[in-house]
Scaffold this motif. Structure first.
Motif, PDB file in Angstrom:
ATOM      1  N   ILE A 424       0.841  -1.206   0.000  1.00 56.31           N
ATOM      2  CA  ILE A 424       0.000   0.000   0.000  1.00 56.31           C
ATOM      3  C   ILE A 424       0.869   1.246   0.000  1.00 56.31           C
ATOM      4  O   ILE A 424       0.615   2.209  -0.739  1.00 56.31           O
ATOM      5  N   SER A 425       1.913   1.260   0.837  1.00 55.99           N
ATOM      6  CA  SER A 425       2.835   2.392   0.854  1.00 55.99           C
ATOM      7  C   SER A 425       3.463   2.588  -0.514  1.00 55.99           C
ATOM      8  O   SER A 425       3.565   3.718  -1.015  1.00 55.99           O
ATOM      9  N   ASP A 426       3.865   1.507  -1.117  1.00 52.83           N
ATOM     10  CA  ASP A 426       4.444   1.523  -2.453  1.00 52.83           C
ATOM     11  C   ASP A 426       3.463   2.112  -3.466  1.00 52.83           C
ATOM     12  O   ASP A 426       3.794   3.026  -4.232  1.00 52.83           O
ATOM     13  N   SER A 427       2.247   1.603  -3.462  1.00 51.53           N
ATOM     14  CA  SER A 427       1.245   1.996  -4.445  1.00 51.53           C
ATOM     15  C   SER A 427       0.784   3.433  -4.237  1.00 51.53           C
ATOM     16  O   SER A 427       0.705   4.222  -5.189  1.00 51.53           O
ATOM     17  N   VAL A 428       0.478   3.781  -2.990  1.00 53.19           N
ATOM     18  CA  VAL A 428      -0.002   5.134  -2.705  1.00 53.19           C
ATOM     19  C   VAL A 428       1.109   6.159  -2.945  1.00 53.19           C
ATOM     20  O   VAL A 428       0.867   7.231  -3.505  1.00 53.19           O
ATOM     21  N   GLY A 429       2.340   5.815  -2.522  1.00 51.96           N
ATOM     22  CA  GLY A 429       3.451   6.729  -2.758  1.00 51.96           C
ATOM     23  C   GLY A 429       3.660   7.006  -4.232  1.00 51.96           C
ATOM     24  O   GLY A 429       3.839   8.157  -4.648  1.00 51.96           O
ATOM     25  N   ALA A 430       3.616   5.956  -5.042  1.00 49.44           N
ATOM     26  CA  ALA A 430       3.828   6.118  -6.481  1.00 49.44           C
ATOM     27  C   ALA A 430       2.669   6.855  -7.133  1.00 49.44           C
ATOM     28  O   ALA A 430       2.874   7.810  -7.899  1.00 49.44           O
ATOM     29  N   SER A 431       1.436   6.444  -6.836  1.00 51.77           N
ATOM     30  CA  SER A 431       0.281   7.054  -7.505  1.00 51.77           C
ATOM     31  C   SER A 431       0.105   8.518  -7.116  1.00 51.77           C
ATOM     32  O   SER A 431      -0.200   9.368  -7.960  1.00 51.77           O
ATOM     33  N   ALA A 432       0.297   8.833  -5.837  1.00 54.94           N
ATOM     34  CA  ALA A 432       0.162  10.221  -5.397  1.00 54.94           C
ATOM     35  C   ALA A 432       1.229  11.100  -6.035  1.00 54.94           C
ATOM     36  O   ALA A 432       0.940  12.224  -6.492  1.00 54.94           O
ATOM     37  N   THR A 433       2.450  10.604  -6.086  1.00 51.28           N
ATOM     38  CA  THR A 433       3.528  11.398  -6.678  1.00 51.28           C
ATOM     39  C   THR A 433       3.319  11.588  -8.170  1.00 51.28           C
ATOM     40  O   THR A 433       3.532  12.692  -8.706  1.00 51.28           O
ATOM     41  N   ILE A 434       2.913  10.522  -8.859  1.00 49.35           N
ATOM     42  CA  ILE A 434       2.648  10.633 -10.294  1.00 49.35           C
ATOM     43  C   ILE A 434       1.564  11.685 -10.560  1.00 49.35           C
ATOM     44  O   ILE A 434       1.677  12.504 -11.480  1.00 49.35           O
ATOM     45  N   ALA A 435       0.518  11.676  -9.733  1.00 43.65           N
ATOM     46  CA  ALA A 435      -0.567  12.638  -9.921  1.00 43.65           C
ATOM     47  C   ALA A 435      -0.092  14.067  -9.669  1.00 43.65           C
ATOM     48  O   ALA A 435      -0.390  14.985 -10.444  1.00 43.65           O
ATOM     49  N   ILE A 436       0.661  14.282  -8.589  1.00 39.86           N
ATOM     50  CA  ILE A 436       1.154  15.623  -8.271  1.00 39.86           C
ATOM     51  C   ILE A 436       2.137  16.108  -9.335  1.00 39.86           C
ATOM     52  O   ILE A 436       2.102  17.276  -9.759  1.00 39.86           O
TER      53      ILE A 436
END
Length: 478
Positions: A424-436
């Motif tokens: 979850i940390s991996d996925s949320v970290g990547a998806s949030a950063t990609i979006a920002i």
């Protein structure tokens, strides 16, 4: 009685000995290729390989699929939706594995993965194809978590590093051959064969591992259904917020940047609150031990996976590379990742967790800064191509080691929860950063500052990862 160690592995269908001391009735495994675990190793690595190949194949064929099904409006959702539903699958598989062991959740996860691919194979419209992608995401997220628990139950701690090195290679190799193979299949046959072929191969891979796990012992009798249901509800909140965050770039482009930033801020707040019950206590504060392991994984995932999208983009936009040659930077990084993952898997204990973290972060930071400076000062194209290999080498050192540490900090009662927290940390970290990054890039498109800013964000995240990196500690991985 025939010695199972000397028997033909193709004929071995008995239960794999578990790695936990209380269940050991015969000599512990000393190799991933021990006849008692050979098919588990081959099947598990194959499942990881096919999950990665599915992700990369979609990147290659999706423009053709979108044109064929007139689905431009749902193009982004086919990517972000899979990532969002994956969070739900991770939490569900983690709780289920803790309660009853990894066999049932792995079976359901693979079934969902295959069903989603089958739906995509026959999809008559883009809406149906996106539905298949959402189901595939559920299965993919659950599958990885269940496989981590399988690793914890089957292999002794001394072999965890080598298993994770193989898993890393299984993610990296598709980046070298996946897009090319998917393109060839699409050109020579049809894009539907890509989805259908992946579904069939996944069934074969699962058939390798399933019979060898059927006697694997269950989980903790104390797992609470109410707690699991509560975590699943929070996972839904995280998934919805992540999906909204992924759409902010399009909203900023079609409406106004202020609208996109406002929705992004709200989505991040929701994710921040909803993700807390899904992570070990103290994760966001970087508490010593497992919380720092989980936090660091999210930070470095955001740094690398967010920035790597813009490496080919930089080469195409600033240097006029063709799409084929623009992938050179990612190829060098993939090769470096595969090499360093083997180093981490074999010599991680000797190098030490702190050294791995510091060295990996420095390499990732160097690559991000080099790309930012290239965009600012128009340095030669060889600079980002060569320097991005540093990022791959650093990630290959850190990524599998963080997984090994997660399993080392876990016991039978929380292997599923901790494994899902890592993912979850991996996925949320990547998806949030990609979006920002996407939102920032869109907002700054007219100024020409987009590339330096996105690589600057990656550099900041790499620097932040140093704080938990020096607080990883040691469990019984040594």
């Amino acid at each position: 009685m025939t010695d199972p160690l000397s028997a033909d592995p193709r004929g071995f269908t008995g239960p794999v000995p578990t790695a936990r001391p209380e269940a050991v009735a015969e000599p512990a495994l000393t190799s991933l290729w021990d006849p008692r675990a050979l098919w588990v190793t081959l099947g598990s690595v194959s499942l990881i390989f096919l999950a990665a190949l599915t992700s990369l194949a979609l990147t290659t064929v999706m423009p053709i699929v979108s044109a064929d099904l007139s689905g431009d409006a749902l193009y982004a959702l086919a990517f972000s939706g899979t990532l969002a539903t994956g969070v739900i699958g991770m939490v569900a598989a983690g709780a289920w594995s803790d309660r009853s062991g990894p066999v049932a959740p792995l079976t359901i996860a693979v079934a969902l993965f295959v069903v989603g691919l089958a739906i995509d194979t026959a999809a008559p419209t883009m809406e149906i194809l996106v539905l298949g992608r959402l189901i595939t995401g559920l299965g993919s997220g659950a599958q990885v978590v269940a496989l981590y628990v399988v690793v914890a139950r089957v292999y002794p701690a001394a072999l965890h590093g080598r298993v994770m090195a193989l898993f890393s290679a299984a993610w990296v190799v598709p980046s070298l051959v996946g897009p090319f193979l998917a393109g060839i299949v699409t050109e020579q046959l049809h894009w539907r064969w890509v989805f259908g072929g992946l579904a069939a191969l996944t069934v074969v891979a699962f058939a390798m591992v399933a019979p060898r796990l059927r006697h694997l012992s269950g989980g903790s009798a104390g797992a609470r259904d109410l707690t699991a249901a509560r975590r699943l509800l929070f996972a839904v909140f995280v998934a919805v917020a992540a999906l909204a965050l992924g759409l902010t770039g399009e909203l900023a482009h079609s409406l106004a940047p202020a609208v996109g930033w406002g929705i992004a801020a709200g989505a991040i707040v929701v994710i921040g609150f909803a993700v807390l019950p899904l992570l070990p206590r103290g994760t966001l504060r970087g508490r010593h031990g497992l919380p720092s392991v989980i936090l660091m994984r999210g930070l470095i995932a955001g740094s690398l996976f967010g920035a790597e999208i813009y490496v080919p983009y930089l080469l195409i936009d600033r240097f006029g590379f063709s799409p084929a040659f623009a992938g050179l930077g990612l190829t060098t990084a993939a090769i470096a990742w595969a090499i360093s993952a083997q180093v981490s898997g074999r010599h991680g204990d000797r190098i030490g967790n702190t050294r791995i973290a510091v060295l990996g972060v420095v390499l990732l930071l160097t690559a991000a800064v080099a790309c930012a400076v290239t965009a600012l000062l128009s340095l030669p194209a060889i600079v980002p191509i060569a320097m991005w290999a540093f990022a791959g080498f650093g990630m290959g050192l850190m990524y599998p080691r963080l997984t090994v540490l997660t399993l080392a900090y876990s016991d039978r009662a929380n292997e599923g929860f901790n494994s899902s927290a890592l993912q979850i940390s991996d996925s949320v970290g990547a998806s949030a950063t990609i979006a920002i990054m996407g939102l920032a890039f869109t907002s700054l498109a007219a100024t020409g500052a987009g590339f330096p800013v996105v690589f600057g964000i990656a550099a900041v995240l790499a620097l932040l990862a140093l704080a938990p990196g020096v607080r990883l500690g040691h469990a019984h991985e040594r």
